[in-house]
Motif scaffolding. Sequence first.
Motif, mmCIF file in Angstrom:
data_model
loop_
_atom_site.group_PDB
_atom_site.id
_atom_site.type_symbol
_atom_site.label_atom_id
_atom_site.label_comp_id
_atom_site.label_asym_id
_atom_site.label_seq_id
_atom_site.Cartn_x
_atom_site.Cartn_y
_atom_site.Cartn_z
ATOM 1 N N ARG A 69 -4.157 7.416 1.563
ATOM 2 C CA ARG A 69 -3.937 6.852 0.122
ATOM 3 C C ARG A 69 -5.191 6.620 -0.617
ATOM 4 N NH1 ARG A 69 1.635 5.885 -1.263
ATOM 5 N NH2 ARG A 69 2.983 6.473 0.378
ATOM 6 N N LEU A 70 -6.173 6.019 0.160
ATOM 7 C CA LEU A 70 -7.336 5.335 -0.307
ATOM 8 C C LEU A 70 -8.386 5.939 -0.763
ATOM 9 C CD1 LEU A 70 -7.796 2.865 2.846
ATOM 10 C CD2 LEU A 70 -6.607 2.350 0.567
ATOM 11 N N ASP A 77 -5.408 6.442 -10.934
ATOM 12 C CA ASP A 77 -5.432 5.572 -9.707
ATOM 13 C C ASP A 77 -4.851 4.118 -9.988
ATOM 14 O OD1 ASP A 77 -6.868 7.494 -8.605
ATOM 15 O OD2 ASP A 77 -8.834 6.512 -8.281
ATOM 16 N N THR A 78 -4.605 3.431 -8.819
ATOM 17 C CA THR A 78 -4.150 2.133 -8.760
ATOM 18 C C THR A 78 -5.311 1.144 -8.089
ATOM 19 O OG1 THR A 78 -1.792 2.816 -9.002
ATOM 20 C CG2 THR A 78 -2.438 0.248 -8.059
ATOM 21 N N VAL A 79 -5.609 0.224 -8.828
ATOM 22 C CA VAL A 79 -6.527 -0.870 -7.997
ATOM 23 C C VAL A 79 -5.279 -2.041 -7.672
ATOM 24 C CG1 VAL A 79 -8.004 -2.725 -8.425
ATOM 25 C CG2 VAL A 79 -8.797 -0.644 -9.418
ATOM 26 N N LEU A 80 -5.427 -2.179 -6.321
ATOM 27 C CA LEU A 80 -4.457 -2.977 -5.773
ATOM 28 C C LEU A 80 -5.022 -4.125 -5.046
ATOM 29 C CD1 LEU A 80 -1.486 -3.510 -4.864
ATOM 30 C CD2 LEU A 80 -1.753 -2.005 -2.783
ATOM 31 N N MET A 81 -4.675 -5.507 -5.446
ATOM 32 C CA MET A 81 -5.154 -6.572 -4.514
ATOM 33 C C MET A 81 -4.036 -7.170 -3.776
ATOM 34 S SD MET A 81 -5.976 -9.893 -4.228
ATOM 35 C CE MET A 81 -5.267 -10.935 -5.782
ATOM 36 N N ILE A 134 -5.306 4.809 -4.045
ATOM 37 C CA ILE A 134 -5.472 3.245 -4.362
ATOM 38 C C ILE A 134 -6.895 2.836 -4.225
ATOM 39 C CG2 ILE A 134 -5.090 1.055 -3.281
ATOM 40 C CD1 ILE A 134 -2.526 2.437 -2.249
ATOM 41 N N VAL A 135 -7.591 1.951 -4.979
ATOM 42 C CA VAL A 135 -8.680 1.203 -4.689
ATOM 43 C C VAL A 135 -8.184 -0.372 -4.277
ATOM 44 C CG1 VAL A 135 -10.864 0.363 -5.488
ATOM 45 C CG2 VAL A 135 -10.167 2.583 -6.290
ATOM 46 N N TRP A 136 -8.397 -0.273 -2.956
ATOM 47 C CA TRP A 136 -7.855 -1.502 -2.328
ATOM 48 C C TRP A 136 -8.914 -2.551 -2.395
ATOM 49 C CZ3 TRP A 136 -7.258 -1.629 3.796
ATOM 50 C CH2 TRP A 136 -6.436 -2.740 4.018
ATOM 51 N N ILE A 137 -8.400 -3.734 -2.833
ATOM 52 C CA ILE A 137 -9.286 -5.263 -2.783
ATOM 53 C C ILE A 137 -8.600 -5.848 -1.559
ATOM 54 C CG2 ILE A 137 -10.082 -7.321 -3.828
ATOM 55 C CD1 ILE A 137 -10.080 -5.681 -6.469
ATOM 56 N N LEU A 143 0.885 -1.376 -0.126
ATOM 57 C CA LEU A 143 0.045 0.033 -0.033
ATOM 58 C C LEU A 143 0.723 1.330 -0.203
ATOM 59 C CD1 LEU A 143 -2.646 -1.313 2.454
ATOM 60 C CD2 LEU A 143 -3.389 -0.449 0.266
ATOM 61 N N ALA A 144 2.147 1.250 0.688
ATOM 62 C CA ALA A 144 2.928 2.449 0.516
ATOM 63 C C ALA A 144 3.548 2.501 -0.923
ATOM 64 C CB ALA A 144 4.072 2.045 1.623
#
Length: 411
Positions: free
Chosen positions: A322-323, A375-379, A299-302, A293-294
Amino acid sequence: ATLPDSTELIVTTPGWQPGKPLFAAAAEAGVPIWGDVELAWRLRGRDGREPAPWLAVTGTNGKTTTVRMLASILEAAGLRTAAVGNIGVSLLDAVLGDQEYDVLAVELSSYQLHWSPSLRAHSAAVLNLAPDHLDWHGSMEAYVADKGRIYEGNTVACVYNAADGATEDLVRAADVEEGCRAIGFTLSTPGPSQLGVVDGILVDRAFVTNRQKQAQELAEVADVNPPAPHNIANALAAAALARAFGVEPAAVRDGLRAFRPDPHRIEHVADIDEVAYIDDSKATNTHAAEASLASYEPIVWIAGGLAKGATFDELVTGCAKRLRGVVLMGADRALIHEALTRHAPEVPVVDLDRTDTGAMSEAVREAARLARPGDTVLMAPACASMDMFVNYNKRGEAFADAVRALAAESA
């Protein structure tokens, strides 16, 4: 449990917990207990060959990547090597097989270290320490103590993380060979006896003639794949161990350039409508997710899965700014939702009340709906996968498949 008569030795697989009655009976009878690593260590050189030195790595996160980076650097230096231990070739096969090695890059888990009392590495690194596997070890103190065993008897270098004081404490407590040095790694400007980063360059102030005034350029940050902060730290730790073994700077650069990370470790899957989709299914605990996450924003966090007893307040507090949004799924998603409610109440949360494997497709679609260009979609689930998937690989594949399906629709 009682020991069979005339038992002289117990060899255990690493996963068996120390509190088992059989082990208590063995301890009472004075019968030694070895793990697979201990057995391999004791069998080295039995065929008359000079045993290859071990460069060993442990830590809560980053072990496999660091060991593979180290092996890549050693290969670039022309050395016969392999990534072994808790990865790739088993140590017993490496020690007893026909292949001859100059040096071994060895990944060791806390379980393996617990059962390896006589292991003595050439040099070793503890990358970081965070709560993990506490159900097995019984306490954080016991977990940290087992990690610290990796430094015992080191001959050249004990490599520690300058940003994680607990790793340096383990070096101080270790009983090492005369002349063995403490070598730190840092993401900032290194002091003497450290490796660090200056103006986008990985530099060495440890293995140079004049540590007070000299710094040796090793590689560029751009040579690290991917150049996320925690992965640069992995590269510095690998470089420190290679330099402790006498590897030249050019081989550090060439080895890092040649390295390709394993799947599902901050792996870029696709860009769709100016949004990056990143698979970090390997982030199975909060410490790994924190590093992931850093590395991005916004971020769109899954997230979600099996929490393994973890709490999420510290993680959410650290990443809240960051979210852009969060999509939750899995058995223990409520724990993350509660932490988000407490520490990031303004962040929109989609709570998927399902644990079937098809949930991943819905999670990706919901994340795409929340994301904006740039943005970043981060799983990076911060949880284990076994509530929904066979392992983190299958979870990562499900994410990648869902992203590719979305990309096909957008084309």
